[in-house]
Design a protein around this motif. Sequence first.
Motif, short mmCIF file in Angstrom:
data_model
loop_
_atom_site.label_atom_id
_atom_site.label_comp_id
_atom_site.label_asym_id
_atom_site.label_seq_id
_atom_site.Cartn_x
_atom_site.Cartn_y
_atom_site.Cartn_z
N SER A 85 112.98 12.66 33.15
CA SER A 85 112.35 12.91 31.84
C SER A 85 112.82 11.90 30.81
O SER A 85 113.05 12.25 29.64
N GLN A 86 112.94 10.63 31.20
CA GLN A 86 113.43 9.63 30.26
C GLN A 86 112.54 9.51 29.02
O GLN A 86 112.99 9.10 27.95
N GLY A 87 111.30 9.88 29.17
CA GLY A 87 110.36 9.81 28.05
C GLY A 87 110.74 10.72 26.88
O GLY A 87 110.24 10.56 25.77
N SER A 173 117.41 4.00 19.77
CA SER A 173 116.32 3.16 20.29
C SER A 173 116.87 1.87 20.90
O SER A 173 116.32 1.34 21.87
N ILE A 174 117.98 1.37 20.35
CA ILE A 174 118.60 0.16 20.93
C ILE A 174 119.11 0.49 22.34
O ILE A 174 118.85 -0.26 23.31
N VAL A 182 113.53 2.06 28.33
CA VAL A 182 112.54 3.04 27.87
C VAL A 182 111.59 2.33 26.91
O VAL A 182 112.01 1.54 26.07
N GLU A 183 110.28 2.62 27.08
CA GLU A 183 109.29 1.97 26.21
C GLU A 183 109.56 2.32 24.74
O GLU A 183 109.81 3.49 24.41
N ASP A 184 109.50 1.31 23.89
CA ASP A 184 109.77 1.53 22.47
C ASP A 184 108.80 2.56 21.86
O ASP A 184 109.19 3.47 21.14
N GLY A 185 107.53 2.41 22.20
CA GLY A 185 106.51 3.33 21.68
C GLY A 185 106.74 4.75 22.16
O GLY A 185 106.55 5.72 21.42
N ALA A 190 108.13 10.16 20.80
CA ALA A 190 108.88 11.39 21.13
C ALA A 190 109.66 11.88 19.91
O ALA A 190 109.73 13.09 19.65
N VAL A 191 110.21 10.92 19.16
CA VAL A 191 110.92 11.28 17.92
C VAL A 191 109.97 11.99 16.96
O VAL A 191 110.26 13.05 16.42
#
Lengths: 264, 268
Positions: A85-87, A173-174, A182-185, A190-191
């Motif tokens: 669930s890295q997303g 995010s860094i 993990v994709e930046d978008g 998710a935030v």
Amino acid sequence: MISPLPLVAALGRHALGLTAALGDYALFTAESFRSALRTRRLGRRFLRSIYEQGALCLPVILIVGAFTGLVLGLQGYYVLNRFGSQGLLGALVALSLVREMAPVLAALMLVGQAGSALAAELGIQRNSEQIVALETMGVNSHGYLVAPRLLAALVVFPLQTALFVAVGLWGGSISGSLLLGVEDGVYWSAVERAIEFADVRECFWKAATFGLLTMSVCAYYGFNAHRCHGATGARAVSTSTTRAVVLSSIVVLAADYVITSFLV
Amino acid sequence: MTPASDFLLRVEDLHKCFGEQPVLTGVTLDVPRGSVFSVLGPSGAGKSVLLKCVAGVEVPDRGRISFDGRPLASENPAADADFRRRCSFLFQSNALFDSLTALENVALPLEQTTDLPERDIRARSLEALRQLELDRFADRHPGQLSGGMQKRLALARAIVTRPELVFFDEPTAGLDPLRRNAVFAMIARYQRQFGFTALVVTHDVPEALLVSDRVALLEHGRIGFCGAPAEFSASADPRVAEFRDSPAALERALTGIRAGEIPNRDEP
């Protein structure tokens, strides 16, 4: 048979002492707010307190916020990776920061810097008769010295906490996007999806409460440094400052539990 | 006999204990309006406690204090507020705010107790600094000034509100003889210039006798003598004589030591 009466008497004395100290603290805080209404030119001292608690504490908030976000990103990624669930990394970092870590850690950092400075400054002012001098001039020392600090804490603590959250999210995010792939978008969406208004409200409630409690505890100990048991002079100032910082830190964690249990 | 209205401050039967230790045990004194009144006494006699009780910093256990004919009491806040507006306190330690400049220190009581506009506060504060010859140092912090200048700065802060009564708590403590003379001269000079009543607590007898209109001797928590400096100098009261003639007593004690005769401690 040993009589239990001395033990009961000692417990009673401690309980009475604690109750008297709590009452004294409550009266001190109430008098500080009450006297704010009668203090002339409060605005200037309020702005100075904003500067002391805000601008001067900015570096520590930025540094601790960034590292907290970086660590949360790393730990969160390895935990979520086990479940594929890295997303959800952005949600984990955001909720951890907003609901718990930012208000608590920002308050602890502000206690360490602004709170200890406040306790020591008031203690020295008590020692060098500056507080008595104010009273003899007819100046309300609570209104002049304490009230602007407490009012500033109600504004600065939530703002510093918001800054802590922003820097922490950037740190997360860094870790997640730049270092772990993990994709930046995905992270930022998710935030956005995770945070609700109730979370932000709880965060600010906590921050303002911590600000009021910690700054009033620090002010109380510094202001009453001359009443410090078993110490006088410089020793009384150092003892009062230490007690103020330790008690404020405990108060932050205890109040965090109480507020969380009511708001969850 | 002096009419009661000529006394700015009256203290009657003042008592103060710290725990079981009695410090003041029935102090009575009258301070005439426009005078320099010095309370003398050895260290630990309760002089500073007396001053702090009168100034409202300490709460006396018993007794009556009247200012300008009105009794001061915690249940009379209007009289208490009026008293605070009309008096100032110069502390032994000066009690200057080290985070504020000299000008800000002097302006502080005006800023916090009056509704004067900023411009007037600045003008009056600069005027007080100028009168104490400190206007060149208005932007300096107290830590950047010498001991004597700090004392003058504290006096400037005390007089900026144009008080009728100024309390001086051991104004020369820790100063060398030259600075001590300068401080007493300053008190006498500015008392004449501004016309305030000065209540001075000190143990510097010769200097106090020179600048005071009246002196009182506080001993063991009570007033042992009260009168004009000339009466103090001429008094045959053994308590007054012992305090007044302490340099002569030291000289007598040293005579034997200088001659090589070490006195036996057991002998009276």
